[in-house]
Design an enzyme around this catalytic site. Structure first.
Site, PDB file in Angstrom:
ATOM      1  N   CYS A 129      87.432  40.089  65.610  1.00 23.18           N
ATOM      2  CA  CYS A 129      87.112  41.464  66.012  1.00 23.18           C
ATOM      3  C   CYS A 129      86.001  42.057  65.154  1.00 23.18           C
ATOM      4  O   CYS A 129      85.300  42.965  65.586  1.00 23.18           O
ATOM      5  CB  CYS A 129      88.371  42.329  65.959  1.00 23.18           C
ATOM      6  SG  CYS A 129      89.584  41.841  67.197  1.00 23.18           S
TER       7      CYS A 129
ATOM      8  N   GLN B  70     125.003  29.442  69.877  1.00 26.06           N
ATOM      9  CA  GLN B  70     124.762  29.357  71.321  1.00 26.06           C
ATOM     10  C   GLN B  70     125.824  30.199  72.041  1.00 26.06           C
ATOM     11  O   GLN B  70     126.321  31.143  71.464  1.00 26.06           O
ATOM     12  CB  GLN B  70     124.780  27.886  71.776  1.00 26.06           C
ATOM     13  CG  GLN B  70     123.571  27.072  71.283  1.00 26.06           C
ATOM     14  CD  GLN B  70     122.278  27.385  72.032  1.00 26.06           C
ATOM     15  OE1 GLN B  70     122.266  28.075  73.060  1.00 26.06           O
ATOM     16  NE2 GLN B  70     121.156  26.885  71.512  1.00 26.06           N
TER      17      GLN B  70
ATOM     18  N   CYS C 208      90.462  41.564  62.118  1.00 28.25           N
ATOM     19  CA  CYS C 208      90.395  40.106  61.979  1.00 28.25           C
ATOM     20  C   CYS C 208      88.950  39.626  62.072  1.00 28.25           C
ATOM     21  O   CYS C 208      88.052  40.349  62.491  1.00 28.25           O
ATOM     22  CB  CYS C 208      91.285  39.417  63.012  1.00 28.25           C
ATOM     23  SG  CYS C 208      90.543  39.166  64.638  1.00 28.25           S
TER      24      CYS C 208
ATOM     25  N   CYS D  68      91.509  46.239  65.169  1.00 28.51           N
ATOM     26  CA  CYS D  68      91.883  45.002  64.470  1.00 28.51           C
ATOM     27  C   CYS D  68      90.777  44.615  63.494  1.00 28.51           C
ATOM     28  O   CYS D  68      89.600  44.683  63.816  1.00 28.51           O
ATOM     29  CB  CYS D  68      92.125  43.888  65.481  1.00 28.51           C
ATOM     30  SG  CYS D  68      92.500  42.288  64.744  1.00 28.51           S
TER      31      CYS D  68
ATOM     32  N   ASP E 123     109.926  32.916  66.189  1.00 22.67           N
ATOM     33  CA  ASP E 123     108.789  32.048  66.488  1.00 22.67           C
ATOM     34  C   ASP E 123     108.506  32.163  67.970  1.00 22.67           C
ATOM     35  O   ASP E 123     109.407  32.455  68.753  1.00 22.67           O
ATOM     36  CB  ASP E 123     109.115  30.580  66.179  1.00 22.67           C
ATOM     37  CG  ASP E 123     110.007  29.960  67.236  1.00 22.67           C
ATOM     38  OD1 ASP E 123     111.226  30.215  67.197  1.00 22.67           O
ATOM     39  OD2 ASP E 123     109.500  29.261  68.125  1.00 22.67           O
TER      40      ASP E 123
ATOM     41  N   ASP F  45     111.978  22.290  64.437  1.00 20.17           N
ATOM     42  CA  ASP F  45     113.111  22.486  65.340  1.00 20.17           C
ATOM     43  C   ASP F  45     113.876  21.166  65.443  1.00 20.17           C
ATOM     44  O   ASP F  45     113.455  20.159  64.890  1.00 20.17           O
ATOM     45  CB  ASP F  45     112.637  23.004  66.707  1.00 20.17           C
ATOM     46  CG  ASP F  45     111.736  22.014  67.421  1.00 20.17           C
ATOM     47  OD1 ASP F  45     111.511  20.898  66.895  1.00 20.17           O
ATOM     48  OD2 ASP F  45     111.250  22.340  68.510  1.00 20.17           O
ATOM     49  N   SER F  46     114.987  21.186  66.153  1.00 18.34           N
ATOM     50  CA  SER F  46     115.852  20.002  66.154  1.00 18.34           C
ATOM     51  C   SER F  46     115.399  18.947  67.151  1.00 18.34           C
ATOM     52  O   SER F  46     115.890  17.833  67.139  1.00 18.34           O
ATOM     53  CB  SER F  46     117.276  20.422  66.496  1.00 18.34           C
ATOM     54  OG  SER F  46     117.348  20.787  67.864  1.00 18.34           O
ATOM     55  N   GLY F  47     114.483  19.295  68.030  1.00 19.84           N
ATOM     56  CA  GLY F  47     114.064  18.366  69.072  1.00 19.84           C
ATOM     57  C   GLY F  47     114.822  18.594  70.361  1.00 19.84           C
ATOM     58  O   GLY F  47     114.395  18.165  71.433  1.00 19.84           O
ATOM     59  N   GLY F  48     115.973  19.254  70.261  1.00 18.08           N
ATOM     60  CA  GLY F  48     116.825  19.449  71.428  1.00 18.08           C
ATOM     61  C   GLY F  48     116.134  20.214  72.542  1.00 18.08           C
ATOM     62  O   GLY F  48     116.132  19.789  73.694  1.00 18.08           O
ATOM     63  N   PHE F  49     115.506  21.331  72.184  1.00 19.90           N
ATOM     64  CA  PHE F  49     114.932  22.197  73.211  1.00 19.90           C
ATOM     65  C   PHE F  49     113.856  21.472  74.017  1.00 19.90           C
ATOM     66  O   PHE F  49     113.818  21.570  75.238  1.00 19.90           O
ATOM     67  CB  PHE F  49     114.361  23.470  72.584  1.00 19.90           C
ATOM     68  CG  PHE F  49     113.840  24.440  73.601  1.00 19.90           C
ATOM     69  CD1 PHE F  49     114.720  25.200  74.361  1.00 19.90           C
ATOM     70  CD2 PHE F  49     112.477  24.569  73.826  1.00 19.90           C
ATOM     71  CE1 PHE F  49     114.246  26.086  75.321  1.00 19.90           C
ATOM     72  CE2 PHE F  49     111.994  25.455  74.782  1.00 19.90           C
ATOM     73  CZ  PHE F  49     112.879  26.215  75.531  1.00 19.90           C
TER      74      PHE F  49
ATOM     75  N   HIS G 124      92.496  35.757  66.983  1.00 21.57           N
ATOM     76  CA  HIS G 124      92.801  37.183  67.123  1.00 21.57           C
ATOM     77  C   HIS G 124      94.280  37.415  67.429  1.00 21.57           C
ATOM     78  O   HIS G 124      94.920  38.268  66.807  1.00 21.57           O
ATOM     79  CB  HIS G 124      91.961  37.873  68.203  1.00 21.57           C
ATOM     80  CG  HIS G 124      92.571  39.194  68.561  1.00 21.57           C
ATOM     81  ND1 HIS G 124      92.474  40.294  67.725  1.00 21.57           N
ATOM     82  CD2 HIS G 124      93.403  39.554  69.578  1.00 21.57           C
ATOM     83  CE1 HIS G 124      93.202  41.281  68.232  1.00 21.57           C
ATOM     84  NE2 HIS G 124      93.770  40.854  69.352  1.00 21.57           N
TER      85      HIS G 124
HETATM   86 ZN   LIG Z   1      91.284  40.803  66.040  1.00 25.59          ZN
END
Ligand SMILES: [Zn+2]
Length: 352
Positions: free
Chosen positions: A294, A174, A291, A289, A251, A60-64, A320
């Protein structure tokens, strides 16, 4: 995109991220600039090599973060001066400086330096902020074009992201919560001609309807053949909705941050694993799930780890949640290929 704030997706080793199918992760410019410092990262071969991650990275730009974390910030035409939240030292981020840092880190996708307009904001304030973001986008692009070949991996050639051999710079739309300002911001950002576009300044406290309205307005104006990225969203059911609207990238810290607070996202809804009702529950966290968490552990065990403040709780919960988010997006991509998103589960059922 899982968020890897300080060169790490918190609690998850890189090989597990690969196994989960993460194709790209985020790094935060503000955090990496303050610690360990972009010059150090550059010296060590860039962020890919430093953190041993050979897949794509977006910074990211760092701004946030400057707007949300630092103290005593002051915004001028030149940029934003602020004090570090770590040690109080003074710093200045400008569009040029943000580009310099992101190029030193060696991101594959670099974000233009923007001002995330606060919410709520009066119309005139939102307009001025939007105009500044446009001027900063132009400055970002000028500096980026002159310096993009300086990424740490340009010479070693250890990354191959297409013919260009250099990173891509995305512009950011924006305009606050005003449809006409959003429209104008989108049109004028597209005129600056970026290889991808982000919609910023959303998910800052407005209603979900408002978020959707702003996204819909902007998407109409962003080229369909370029990646379209909504920053900082969202819940599983939201990312399905936004993808259905035509958003390509998102994201959010939610799957990782919520995991560390014991909140799991499952096919049955949200689950607070610390709840006493799971103390003797022998089921997997999410029976649907597949994963590694799980397939191996029970709700009772995850609850025990969490209430005992064991470090493994953060690891397993995060693995998870990321699996759930990445599976959700895999299902979305599959549905898009079939040309039918109507069958996507809304995944909005709440167990609260
Ligand atoms: Zn899972």
């Amino acid at each position: 995109m899982p968020v890897g704030t300080a060169g790490t997706v918190k609690a998850v080793p890189q090989d597990v991220l690969e196994e989960l199918g993460a194709q790209i992760i985020l790094g935060n410019t503000y955090h990496l600039y303050l610690r360990p410092g972009h010059e150090l990262v550059r010296k060590l071969g860039g962020l890919h090599r430093f953190m041993s991650w050979n897949r794509a990275l977006l910074t990211d730009s760092g701004g946030f973060q400057v707007f949300s974390l630092s103290e005593l910030r002051r915004v001028t035409e030149e940029g934003v001066s602020f004090r570090s939240h770590l040690d109080g030292t003074s710093h200045l981020f400008t569009p040029e400086r943000s580009m310099e840092i992101q190029i030193a880190l060696g991101a594959d996708i670099v974000m233009a330096f923007d001002e995330c307009t606060e919410h709520p904001a009066e119309r005139e304030r939102a307009r001025q902020s939007m105009e500044m973001t446009l001027r900063w986008a132009k400055r970002s692009k000028e500096y980026f074009e002159a310096h993009k070949h300086e990424v740490p991996w340009a010479e070693s050639g250890h990354r191959d992201i297409g013919a260009s051999g250099h990173p891509a710079l995305f512009g950011i739309v924006q305009g606050g919560m005003y449809g006409d300002l959003r429209r104008e911001s989108a049109e004028r950002t597209v005129e600056l001609d970026f290889p991808g576009y982000a919609i910023g300044g959303l998910s800052v406290g407005e209603s979900r309807e408002k978020t959707m309205e702003m996204i819909a307005i902007v998407l109409e104006l962003l080229p369909k053949d370029k990646p379209r990225y909504v920053m900082g969203v969202g819940y599983p059911e939201e990312i399905v909705q936004y993808a259905a609207m035509g958003v390509d990238m998102m994201d959010c810290v939610l799957p990782t941050r919520a995991a560390r607070h014991g909140l799991l996202f499952t096919s049955e809804g949200r689950m607070n694993i610390k709840n006493a009702r799971y103390a003797q529950d022998q089921q997997p966290p999410d029976p649907k799930c597949g994963c590694r968490v799980c397939s191996r552990y029970t709700r009772a065990y995850l609850r025990h780890l969490f209430v005992s403040a064991e470090p493994l709780a953060a690891v397993l919960n995060t693995v998870h949640n990321l699996a759930f988010y990445l599976d959700t997006m895999r299902a979305v991509r599959h549905a898009i290929k079939l040309g039918d998103l109507s069958g996507m589960p809304s995944r909005s059922v709440s167990l609260a």
